[in-house]
Design a protein around this motif. Structure first.
Motif, short mmCIF file in Angstrom:
data_model
loop_
_atom_site.label_atom_id
_atom_site.label_comp_id
_atom_site.label_asym_id
_atom_site.label_seq_id
_atom_site.Cartn_x
_atom_site.Cartn_y
_atom_site.Cartn_z
N GLY A 190 -14.41 -26.87 26.29
CA GLY A 190 -14.27 -28.03 27.15
C GLY A 190 -15.20 -27.97 28.34
N PRO A 191 -15.16 -29.01 29.15
CA PRO A 191 -16.10 -29.11 30.28
C PRO A 191 -15.88 -28.03 31.35
CG PRO A 191 -14.41 -30.80 30.41
CD PRO A 191 -14.26 -30.16 29.07
N ASP A 192 -14.70 -27.41 31.36
CA ASP A 192 -14.43 -26.38 32.38
C ASP A 192 -15.02 -25.03 32.02
OD1 ASP A 192 -12.89 -28.12 33.99
OD2 ASP A 192 -11.20 -27.87 32.62
N ALA A 193 -15.55 -24.90 30.80
CA ALA A 193 -16.06 -23.60 30.35
C ALA A 193 -17.51 -23.43 30.77
CB ALA A 193 -15.94 -23.49 28.84
N ALA A 194 -17.78 -22.40 31.54
CA ALA A 194 -19.15 -22.09 31.94
C ALA A 194 -19.84 -21.33 30.83
CB ALA A 194 -19.14 -21.28 33.23
N GLY A 195 -21.15 -21.42 30.80
CA GLY A 195 -21.90 -20.78 29.74
C GLY A 195 -21.79 -19.27 29.75
N ASP A 196 -21.65 -18.70 30.93
CA ASP A 196 -21.59 -17.25 31.05
C ASP A 196 -20.15 -16.74 31.25
OD1 ASP A 196 -21.24 -18.38 33.49
OD2 ASP A 196 -22.52 -16.95 34.58
N MET A 197 -19.17 -17.54 30.89
CA MET A 197 -17.77 -17.14 31.10
C MET A 197 -17.42 -15.94 30.22
SD MET A 197 -14.28 -19.42 30.75
CE MET A 197 -14.55 -20.18 32.35
N LYS A 198 -16.78 -14.95 30.82
CA LYS A 198 -16.40 -13.77 30.07
C LYS A 198 -15.24 -14.09 29.12
CE LYS A 198 -17.78 -10.47 33.65
NZ LYS A 198 -17.34 -9.36 34.55
N GLU A 199 -15.15 -13.28 28.07
CA GLU A 199 -14.13 -13.53 27.05
C GLU A 199 -12.71 -13.49 27.61
OE1 GLU A 199 -12.58 -11.59 22.80
OE2 GLU A 199 -14.47 -10.94 23.72
N ASP A 200 -12.46 -12.56 28.54
CA ASP A 200 -11.10 -12.42 29.05
C ASP A 200 -10.74 -13.47 30.11
OD1 ASP A 200 -12.65 -11.55 31.13
OD2 ASP A 200 -11.68 -9.60 31.36
N GLN A 201 -11.66 -14.43 30.36
CA GLN A 201 -11.39 -15.50 31.30
C GLN A 201 -11.30 -16.87 30.63
OE1 GLN A 201 -10.87 -14.99 34.74
NE2 GLN A 201 -10.77 -12.88 33.95
N ARG A 202 -11.55 -16.91 29.31
CA ARG A 202 -11.57 -18.20 28.62
C ARG A 202 -10.20 -18.85 28.54
NH1 ARG A 202 -15.08 -16.73 23.31
NH2 ARG A 202 -13.37 -15.24 23.16
N TYR A 203 -9.14 -18.04 28.66
CA TYR A 203 -7.79 -18.61 28.60
C TYR A 203 -7.56 -19.66 29.69
CZ TYR A 203 -6.35 -15.87 32.68
OH TYR A 203 -6.23 -15.36 33.94
N LYS A 204 -8.27 -19.51 30.84
CA LYS A 204 -8.08 -20.45 31.95
C LYS A 204 -8.48 -21.86 31.55
CE LYS A 204 -8.89 -16.92 35.51
NZ LYS A 204 -9.74 -16.51 36.67
N VAL A 205 -9.55 -21.97 30.77
CA VAL A 205 -10.00 -23.29 30.32
C VAL A 205 -8.97 -23.90 29.38
CG1 VAL A 205 -11.83 -24.54 29.11
CG2 VAL A 205 -12.41 -22.57 30.55
N VAL A 206 -8.44 -23.08 28.48
CA VAL A 206 -7.45 -23.57 27.51
C VAL A 206 -6.16 -23.95 28.22
CG1 VAL A 206 -6.18 -22.99 25.41
CG2 VAL A 206 -8.52 -22.16 25.72
N ARG A 207 -5.77 -23.21 29.22
CA ARG A 207 -4.57 -23.57 30.01
C ARG A 207 -4.75 -24.96 30.64
NH1 ARG A 207 -0.23 -20.88 31.54
NH2 ARG A 207 -0.01 -18.65 31.09
N LYS A 208 -5.89 -25.17 31.26
CA LYS A 208 -6.15 -26.46 31.90
C LYS A 208 -6.15 -27.60 30.88
CE LYS A 208 -8.81 -24.64 35.81
NZ LYS A 208 -10.15 -24.62 36.49
#
Length: 305
Positions: A190-208
Motif C-alpha cells: 500500500g501507499p504507506d510502505a516505503a521502498g526501503d522498509m525493513k521486513e520486521d516493520q511491514r506489519y505497520k502498513v498492514v495494520r493501517k
C-alpha cells in the motif's frame, strides 16, 4: 518412704504447675484449636489426680502393713532412704489426643512443651508435597495439546505442499504473517510502505490498511464490537492489539486475497467476495491455539520448494 508432709507439699506444687500450664495452653489456643486444647488439659488434670490418688493409697497401704504410725524420728529415718516415687525424675508419660509421648522434665521441674506449631508446619509441608506429586502424576497421564496440535498441523502442511515461516510472537503476528504472504505473492502493501522498509516493520502498513477498511465500512463491523468503533480502530492501527477474524476479513477485501487459515484439524477460508474484481490471489496462514507461550498465534505458510 517419702514423708507424708513432703508428699503433700509436692502434690500441691504439681497442682500449681499444672494449673499454670493449663492456663498458658488455653490462652494460646485459637478458635480452631480450642476444642483440642481443652481436651488435652482435661486429660492432664485427670492423669495428675489419678497418679496422686495412687501415691496416697500406696503410702497408706505400706504404712498399715509395716505397723508404723510415723513419728518425727521415723520421718527423719525415711528421709535418708532412697525411695523411687511414681513420678520418675527422668520424665513422665502422658497421653495427648490419643498419642502417647514422653515429656522429659527440665531443670526447673516443668516438662518440655510440645511444639505444636512446628508439627503443624511439618504436616502441612508433607501434605503439599504429596499434592504436588499427585498433580505431576495426573499431568503425565494427560494428553499434550501442544504436541497433538503440532502433529495435525504438520500433516496439513504436507497435504497442501507448504512450509512454515515462523513469525515473532509479539502481538503483531497476524499482520506480520499477512505482510509476508503479500510480499511472497508480489502484492503491494500500500501507499504507506516505503521502498526501503525493513521486513520486521511491514506489519505497520498492514495494520493501517485493516484499520482504514474497518473505519470506512462501519456497518460490516460495528455489530461485532464491544466498544465504540473509533476506539477499536485506534487500537488496531496504533497498538499491539491482537488481530483476529475481523481484521482478516478487512485485509481480504483490502488486498483482494483469499486467506486460507490452517488450524488444528482443518482449514478456514476467508474470501473477499468483491463484485467485478479479478480472481483473488490465495495466501496461507497457520493458526495455533497451544503452540506458543503468549497464546493464539499466526505464522506465514509458503509453498514448499
Amino acid at each position: 518412704m517419702e514423708p507424708l508432709a513432703e508428699m503433700q507439699t509436692r502434690h500441691r506444687r504439681e497442682e500449681r504447675d499444672l494449673q499454670a500450664r493449663v492456663t498458658q495452653k488455653k490462652k494460646s489456643a485459637t478458635k480452631k484449636t480450642r476444642k483440642g486444647v481443652n481436651s488435652d488439659c482435661e486429660d492432664l488434670e485427670r492423669q495428675l489426680k489419678e497418679r496422686q490418688k495412687q501415691e496416697r493409697a500406696s503410702r497408706e497401704g505400706e504404712a498399715t502393713a509395716s505397723g508404723i504410725q510415723g513419728s518425727e524420728s521415723d520421718a527423719s529415718t525415711h528421709e535418708d532412704t532412697p525411695v523411687q516415687t511414681t513420678r520418675e525424675k527422668e520424665g513422665i508419660a502422658i497421653t495427648l489426643q490419643g498419642t502417647s509421648i514422653a515429656e522429659v522434665a527440665s531443670e526447673n521441674g516443668q516438662p518440655k512443651k510440645r511444639n505444636r506449631a512446628k508439627e503443624r508446619l511439618t504436616k502441612r509441608a508433607a501434605e503439599q508435597e504429596a499434592a504436588v506429586e499427585e498433580a505431576k502424576k495426573e499431568a503425565a497421564n494427560q494428553p499434550d495439546p501442544k504436541a497433538i496440535e503440532r502433529a495435525l498441523m504438520l500433516k496439513e502442511f504436507k497435504v497442501n505442499g507448504l512450509v512454515e515461516k515462523v513469525i515473532r510472537p509479539d502481538g503483531h503476528c497476524l499482520f506480520s504473517a499477512v505482510a509476508d504472504q503479500l510480499s511472497q505473492a508480489g502484492i503491494p502493501l500500500g501507499p504507506d510502505a516505503a521502498g526501503d522498509m525493513k521486513e520486521d516493520q511491514r506489519y505497520k502498513v498492514v495494520r493501517k490498511a485493516a484499520a482504514r477498511y474497518i473505519e470506512g465500512h462501519p456497518d460490516d463491523f460495528v455489530a461485532w464490537l464491544d466498544e465504540p468503533l473509533d476506539q477499536y480502530v485506534d487500537k488496531i492501527r496504533d497498538t499491539a492489539e491482537w488481530g483476529g477474524h475481523l481484521e482478516l476479513l478487512a485485509l481480504s477485501k483490502t488486498y483482494n486475497v483469499e486467506i486460507s487459515v490452517l488450524q488444528n484439524g482443518g482449514a478456514q477460508k476467508i474470501e473477499p467476495d468483491l463484485k467485478g474484481s479479478p480472481e483473488p490471489e490465495k495466501i496461507w496462514l497457520a493458526y495455533y491455539r497451544h503452540g506458543f507461550g503468549l497464546g493464539e498465534h499466526y505464522n506465514s505458510l509458503r509453498k514448499a520448494p
